[in-house]
Enzyme design. Structure first.
Site, PDB file in Angstrom:
ATOM      1  N   ARG A  23      17.932  28.540  14.631  1.00 42.95           N
ATOM      2  CA  ARG A  23      16.769  29.551  15.067  1.00 42.95           C
ATOM      3  C   ARG A  23      15.443  29.209  14.502  1.00 42.95           C
ATOM      4  O   ARG A  23      14.501  29.642  15.175  1.00 42.95           O
ATOM      5  CB  ARG A  23      17.275  31.137  14.326  1.00 42.95           C
ATOM      6  CG  ARG A  23      18.587  31.579  15.009  1.00 42.95           C
ATOM      7  CD  ARG A  23      18.786  32.796  13.701  1.00 42.95           C
ATOM      8  NE  ARG A  23      18.891  32.139  12.359  1.00 42.95           N
ATOM      9  CZ  ARG A  23      18.926  32.806  11.275  1.00 42.95           C
ATOM     10  NH1 ARG A  23      18.446  34.362  11.526  1.00 42.95           N
ATOM     11  NH2 ARG A  23      18.820  32.551  10.030  1.00 42.95           N
ATOM     12  N   GLU A  28       9.253  30.235   1.511  1.00 40.24           N
ATOM     13  CA  GLU A  28       8.409  30.869   0.667  1.00 40.24           C
ATOM     14  C   GLU A  28       7.150  30.025   0.265  1.00 40.24           C
ATOM     15  O   GLU A  28       7.490  28.856  -0.282  1.00 40.24           O
ATOM     16  CB  GLU A  28       9.206  31.636  -0.670  1.00 40.24           C
ATOM     17  CG  GLU A  28       8.441  32.353  -1.605  1.00 40.24           C
ATOM     18  CD  GLU A  28       9.375  32.905  -2.638  1.00 40.24           C
ATOM     19  OE1 GLU A  28       9.062  32.177  -3.519  1.00 40.24           O
ATOM     20  OE2 GLU A  28      10.045  34.063  -2.431  1.00 40.24           O
ATOM     21  N   ARG A  58     -14.235  17.891   7.303  1.00 39.82           N
ATOM     22  CA  ARG A  58     -14.830  19.061   6.844  1.00 39.82           C
ATOM     23  C   ARG A  58     -14.919  18.812   5.015  1.00 39.82           C
ATOM     24  O   ARG A  58     -13.910  18.487   4.716  1.00 39.82           O
ATOM     25  CB  ARG A  58     -13.893  20.398   6.974  1.00 39.82           C
ATOM     26  CG  ARG A  58     -13.971  20.618   8.507  1.00 39.82           C
ATOM     27  CD  ARG A  58     -13.423  22.186   8.530  1.00 39.82           C
ATOM     28  NE  ARG A  58     -13.181  22.352  10.219  1.00 39.82           N
ATOM     29  CZ  ARG A  58     -14.119  23.174  10.742  1.00 39.82           C
ATOM     30  NH1 ARG A  58     -15.192  23.685  10.059  1.00 39.82           N
ATOM     31  NH2 ARG A  58     -14.001  23.512  12.061  1.00 39.82           N
ATOM     32  N   HIS A  61     -16.575  20.286   0.203  1.00 39.94           N
ATOM     33  CA  HIS A  61     -17.175  21.683  -0.148  1.00 39.94           C
ATOM     34  C   HIS A  61     -16.711  22.149  -1.617  1.00 39.94           C
ATOM     35  O   HIS A  61     -15.593  21.963  -2.236  1.00 39.94           O
ATOM     36  CB  HIS A  61     -16.703  22.683   1.029  1.00 39.94           C
ATOM     37  CG  HIS A  61     -17.048  22.363   2.092  1.00 39.94           C
ATOM     38  ND1 HIS A  61     -16.577  22.710   3.224  1.00 39.94           N
ATOM     39  CD2 HIS A  61     -18.334  21.554   2.651  1.00 39.94           C
ATOM     40  CE1 HIS A  61     -17.099  22.073   4.446  1.00 39.94           C
ATOM     41  NE2 HIS A  61     -18.144  21.319   3.937  1.00 39.94           N
ATOM     42  N   LYS A  70      -7.940  27.011  -4.953  1.00 43.99           N
ATOM     43  CA  LYS A  70      -7.354  27.012  -3.513  1.00 43.99           C
ATOM     44  C   LYS A  70      -5.819  26.686  -3.355  1.00 43.99           C
ATOM     45  O   LYS A  70      -5.653  25.441  -3.742  1.00 43.99           O
ATOM     46  CB  LYS A  70      -8.310  26.187  -2.399  1.00 43.99           C
ATOM     47  CG  LYS A  70      -9.814  26.878  -2.454  1.00 43.99           C
ATOM     48  CD  LYS A  70     -10.494  25.796  -1.446  1.00 43.99           C
ATOM     49  CE  LYS A  70     -11.799  26.309  -1.526  1.00 43.99           C
ATOM     50  NZ  LYS A  70     -12.873  25.323  -0.729  1.00 43.99           N
ATOM     51  N   HIS A 117     -13.486  20.191  -2.072  1.00 39.10           N
ATOM     52  CA  HIS A 117     -12.398  19.995  -1.252  1.00 39.10           C
ATOM     53  C   HIS A 117     -12.849  19.639   0.110  1.00 39.10           C
ATOM     54  O   HIS A 117     -13.897  20.236   0.693  1.00 39.10           O
ATOM     55  CB  HIS A 117     -11.658  21.473  -1.248  1.00 39.10           C
ATOM     56  CG  HIS A 117     -10.771  21.638  -0.002  1.00 39.10           C
ATOM     57  ND1 HIS A 117     -10.630  22.274   0.951  1.00 39.10           N
ATOM     58  CD2 HIS A 117      -9.475  20.797  -0.017  1.00 39.10           C
ATOM     59  CE1 HIS A 117      -9.502  21.965   1.571  1.00 39.10           C
ATOM     60  NE2 HIS A 117      -8.688  21.033   1.126  1.00 39.10           N
ATOM     61  N   TYR A 130      -5.629  28.561   3.675  1.00 43.40           N
ATOM     62  CA  TYR A 130      -5.926  28.369   2.175  1.00 43.40           C
ATOM     63  C   TYR A 130      -6.109  29.750   1.704  1.00 43.40           C
ATOM     64  O   TYR A 130      -6.572  30.743   2.393  1.00 43.40           O
ATOM     65  CB  TYR A 130      -6.722  27.320   1.815  1.00 43.40           C
ATOM     66  CG  TYR A 130      -7.946  27.459   2.349  1.00 43.40           C
ATOM     67  CD1 TYR A 130      -9.025  27.747   1.514  1.00 43.40           C
ATOM     68  CD2 TYR A 130      -8.252  27.085   3.517  1.00 43.40           C
ATOM     69  CE1 TYR A 130     -10.530  27.879   2.011  1.00 43.40           C
ATOM     70  CE2 TYR A 130      -9.644  26.877   4.047  1.00 43.40           C
ATOM     71  CZ  TYR A 130     -10.682  27.507   3.266  1.00 43.40           C
ATOM     72  OH  TYR A 130     -11.975  27.380   3.681  1.00 43.40           O
ATOM     73  N   ASP A 141     -22.293  28.098  -1.478  1.00 40.27           N
ATOM     74  CA  ASP A 141     -21.838  27.057  -1.021  1.00 40.27           C
ATOM     75  C   ASP A 141     -22.423  25.726  -1.060  1.00 40.27           C
ATOM     76  O   ASP A 141     -23.719  25.786  -1.199  1.00 40.27           O
ATOM     77  CB  ASP A 141     -21.393  27.092   0.644  1.00 40.27           C
ATOM     78  CG  ASP A 141     -20.705  28.175   1.091  1.00 40.27           C
ATOM     79  OD1 ASP A 141     -19.708  28.498  -0.014  1.00 40.27           O
ATOM     80  OD2 ASP A 141     -20.378  28.656   2.280  1.00 40.27           O
ATOM     81  N   ASP A 168     -22.578  18.896   6.329  1.00 40.31           N
ATOM     82  CA  ASP A 168     -21.745  17.584   5.608  1.00 40.31           C
ATOM     83  C   ASP A 168     -22.580  16.417   5.909  1.00 40.31           C
ATOM     84  O   ASP A 168     -22.446  15.566   5.127  1.00 40.31           O
ATOM     85  CB  ASP A 168     -20.307  17.698   6.351  1.00 40.31           C
ATOM     86  CG  ASP A 168     -19.476  19.019   5.554  1.00 40.31           C
ATOM     87  OD1 ASP A 168     -20.028  19.494   4.418  1.00 40.31           O
ATOM     88  OD2 ASP A 168     -18.659  19.215   6.458  1.00 40.31           O
TER      89      ASP A 168
END
Length: 181
Positions: A23, A28, A58, A61, A70, A117, A130, A141, A168
């Site tokens: 299936r 978890e 990306r 940051h 995170k 990150h 995340y 930021d 960036d």
């Protein structure tokens, strides 16, 4: 769930137990008691979802006044995910760790508060999700230069180079950047 330490203290790889049959599968991805029993008692307050195309980079940051822990995973596609230790008191300050996260390996990366990150997309597109330990504060930021030679990240990028946001592209090097408290 299996926890694997990385060379940077506090930064962990998580491999969930996957139950699969004809299936599909079940796994978890987060259990508060599992983390708490291992001394990682964090409260998540926000979930984020990012979709990016191949070659997008990306990051890197981070936040100054409201550092976020995170728990990162990829639900579609594949990325090279990177964390840079910005904790001034850490013996690993300025060091980076990178790993491939994908829908196939189903691994997650726990990035404690105090890290920058970033990720680059290796598949045609990728969906990265995340959980965060603090809310997003837009004025807080910051970005680090993705190719700062002082950090030396070995990004697996296409020959044409990465697709970057203007933010960036203009990010300062570690030596000039304000750092979290």
């Amino acid at each position: 769930m299996e926890l694997t330490a990385t060379p940077i203290p506090g930064l962990l790889l998580l491999s969930p137990v996957v139950h699969g049959d004809i299936r599909g599968f079940f796994m978890e991805t987060w259990r508060e008691s599992f983390f708490a029993e291992r001394g990682l008692a964090h409260r998540f307050v926000q979930d984020n979802h990012s979709r990016s195309v191949r070659g997008t980079l990306r990051g890197l940051h981070y936040q100054l006044e409201h550092p976020q822990g995170k728990l990162v995973r990829v639900v579609r596609g594949e990325v090279f995910d990177v964390a840079v230790d910005l904790r001034r008191e850490s013996a690993a300050f300025g060091q980076w760790f990178g790993t491939r996260l994908s829908e196939d390996n189903r691994r997650q990366l726990w990035i404690p508060p105090g890290f920058a990150h970033g990720f680059c997309v290796l598949s045609d597109s990728a969906d990265l999700c995340y959980k965060c330990t603090d809310y997003h504060h837009p004025g807080d930021d910051r970005s680090l230069c993705w190719n700062d030679p002082e950090i030396g990240i070995e990004w697996p990028l296409p020959e044409a180079g990465p697709i970057l946001s203007e933010r960036d592209r203009k990010a300062p090097r570690l030596a000039e950047a304000p750092l979290p408290h």
